[in-house]
Write an enzyme that holds these catalytic residues in place. Structure first.
Site, PDB file in Angstrom:
ATOM      1  N   VAL A  95       0.873  -1.167   0.000  1.00 53.90           N
ATOM      2  CA  VAL A  95       0.000   0.000   0.000  1.00 53.90           C
ATOM      3  C   VAL A  95       0.910   1.217   0.000  1.00 53.90           C
ATOM      4  CG1 VAL A  95      -2.025  -1.075   1.083  1.00 53.90           C
ATOM      5  CG2 VAL A  95      -0.233  -0.086   2.524  1.00 53.90           C
ATOM      6  N   SER A  96       0.360   2.359  -0.381  1.00 54.25           N
ATOM      7  CA  SER A  96       1.202   3.541  -0.572  1.00 54.25           C
ATOM      8  C   SER A  96       1.558   4.285   0.698  1.00 54.25           C
ATOM      9  CB  SER A  96       0.529   4.502  -1.549  1.00 54.25           C
ATOM     10  OG  SER A  96       0.407   3.879  -2.805  1.00 54.25           O
TER      11      SER A  96
END
Length: 191
Positions: free
Chosen positions: A12-13
């Site tokens: 995930v970012s």
């Protein structure tokens, strides 16, 4: 000869985002080892990704929930998958149902689908950035845009202290949960 391992990779970012959905999907494949990152996919200097690349061996299978979790742009995606295949590693993108096997020429159809899907993901990302910029400009015009929270001075002093103690900038970012851009911006301002 060692047995092959099933490897899962999830990303995930940001720290605010959650890996649960990806991990739930990946666990169905009974991975022997799971590597994760909470960093943007725009570069390949992600700790979990690098650990996975160092860990995998010929005959291993890597499962990834979707192509955009492996790489942010098409060039990186193609380079990564080619590198893995050349090491004898199978890469399986679950959402797209694409399996890239080593030792065999990737079928023309798989290459085409992967290129199209990667290009679409890259295009979607550019549209999101464009809409974000437009939204910020409109919010600024209305006087409601506040921008990002200012950099916490205590955290940045801690960063400077860690760097002076010999920690790499990457390790400092990991330890303090800040982006490299934030760190470099602070270092530039404080120089």
């Amino acid at each position: 000869m060692s047995s092959s391992a099933k490897i899962a990779y999830a990303r995930v970012s940001t720290d605010d985002q959650n890996l649960d959905r990806q991990l739930e999907t990946l666990k169905a494949y009974c991975p022997d080892k799971i590597f994760t990152d909470h960093l943007s996919g725009k570069n390949l200097e992600r700790p979990g990704f690098q650990q996975m690349m160092d860990y995998v061996r010929e005959g291993d299978i890597i499962y990834v929930a979707s192509m955009d979790r492996m790489a942010r742009n098409l060039d990186d995606l193609l380079a990564i998958t080619k590198r893995l295949q050349s090491k004898g590693i199978t890469v399986h993108f679950l959402k797209e149902n694409i399996c890239l096997n080593p030792g065999t020429e990737t079928s023309s159809m798989s290459k085409l689908i992967m290129s199209i899907m990667g290009a679409v993901a890259e295009f979607e990302r550019s549209l999101i950035r464009e809409r974000q910029r437009e939204g910020i400009l409109l919010a600024k015009a209305r006087g409601v845009y506040k921008g990002r929270k200012p950099i916490d001075p205590d955290k940045m002093q801690e960063a400077r202290k860690l760097i002076d103690e010999g920690f790499t900038k990457t390790k400092v970012c990991e330890k303090l949960h800040i982006s490299r851009q934030t760190l470099y911006k602070y270092l530039k301002q404080s120089a």
